[in-house]
Design an enzyme around this catalytic site. Sequence first.
Site, short mmCIF file in Angstrom:
data_model
loop_
_atom_site.label_atom_id
_atom_site.label_comp_id
_atom_site.label_asym_id
_atom_site.label_seq_id
_atom_site.Cartn_x
_atom_site.Cartn_y
_atom_site.Cartn_z
CB CYS A 245 -0.87 -0.04 1.26
SG CYS A 245 -1.56 1.53 1.74
N PRO A 246 0.64 2.28 -0.73
CG PRO A 246 0.46 4.60 -1.08
CD PRO A 246 1.37 3.55 -0.49
#
Lengths: 80, 417
Positions: free
Chosen positions: A18-19
């Site tokens: 992430c991200p």
Amino acid sequence: MAEEIKADKSMDLKGLPCPMPVVKISKGIKDVAVGEVVMCETSDPGALADFPAWAKTSGNEILQTVQEGNTVKFYIKRKV
Amino acid sequence: MDEQTRQDLLKLFESKLNQAMRLYLETCSRCGVCTQACHVYASMPQAKYIAAYRAEIVRRIYKKYFKKQGELMPSLGESKSLTDMALTELYEAAYSCTGCRRCMVYCPFGIDTQMIMSIAKLLLVGAHAEPEILTMLADTSIAKGESLDIFREGFLASVKNLEAQVVEKWKAEAGETVIPVDKEGADLLYVALAGAHSIIPAAAVFNAAKENWTLSFFEAVNFGAFVGDPSRTKLILNRIVGEALRLKVKEVCICECGTAFRVMKQLSGKQPFKVSSVTEVHARYLREGRIKLDKSRNPEPVTYHDPCQIARNAGIIDEPRYILKHLVQDYRELAPEPIYNWCCGGGGGLVALGEDTLDFRMKSAKVKAEQIKKTGAKTVCTACENCHTQLSDLSAHYQLGTEVKFLTSMVADSLVK
Ligand code: SF4
Ligand code: SF4
């Protein structure tokens, strides 16, 4: 199954932390011209949900979503 | 900068001036104790990386506009106008600070530089001078909350695809849903991240503990908090609060994401559910005998990196150590006292900025790399996605030869009947 669209750039976004899937697609789409298409692949449920939301926010268009086993391919047209 | 913009930004500044903030802005005695406390300064000794110096950039604007002229306030030093140049300085100060608050635990007055930097971040958002990628990520999260319908079916199908990998770690009982989603009346709502790695091991542990759980549609991370925008932070948070209320859960369990946990814990207000980190939940399962771990699967030396937002800033310090006592044979501490642990160098949105911040992240976390090396550990485990990415980058950059693992993954891989 609908015929696959020809992509001008392909990106493998499977298994990224992430991200990065959204960061990479927002940068990657700028590598093609407006009107061209990026194909990106993911197997992460959250990323799969992120792409339509990202397309909506950024003004780009998801032309097609193709599910193949564990992975999903998005064909995204650069609109802006 | 035109006068209207300046006035708008000063209104934003004023919105941050509660009693605590005023105290932080007016109390610094310039003793210098915080200088060596910051990993950025300790790794790259330049004045601009001193915690009190960063704060001074905000403080001077505060003096110029929010203290009466001529008022005796020597600790405030010089005053400074809010100009485009000042915005550049605010950017440098705010985006070279990870918000780890190590300086705060050293400061004799407990001055919170991270909180002072939140003024800088808010002014940058107001001036549209923040890193646009962070705002884009925040807006994507908000758009998800507004349009569940456009991804609902795809999400459910893709979660179903992960079931086999969950069962590999823990065989579900006949008739049991391996990854329940949208289950009204579940006791616990688990909020994961985008990656399958954030769902699979956690699901195996919940099933092993016979938890009545359900997976959230939303990702836990809050980019509104990274970019320092309170209204976006709230909108992103409200998606999860709304889902938890709709499903009537008793507990919201946040995955291994430090900022997500701190924001949910500290900003969700009074709710009919409690907020826990997945680390707390796993420690509880162990204490209650709901799961058992096999230490012999982890014979090599292991150290644990306390994510700043989970440990120093939210107090989850004993729980990971309790888990590790049952999980590994040779545990080694990074710092004599966890509260003084060095930040990994990836917080505050720096990891999310990816390659753009890589050079700075590596140079500014030299002390972290040295700290890891000293332990002789072969594995560094942690409980935050940001820290995991940054520690993996550090391991490669400084050739530490350490493998970085998530604590949840280690727990899932060591489950025994
Ligand atoms: S919060 Fe952390 S990164 Fe920021 S000034 Fe303090 S010690 Fe440095
Ligand atoms: S330790 Fe506290 S009082 Fe001393 S210089 Fe740093 S912020 Fe100011």
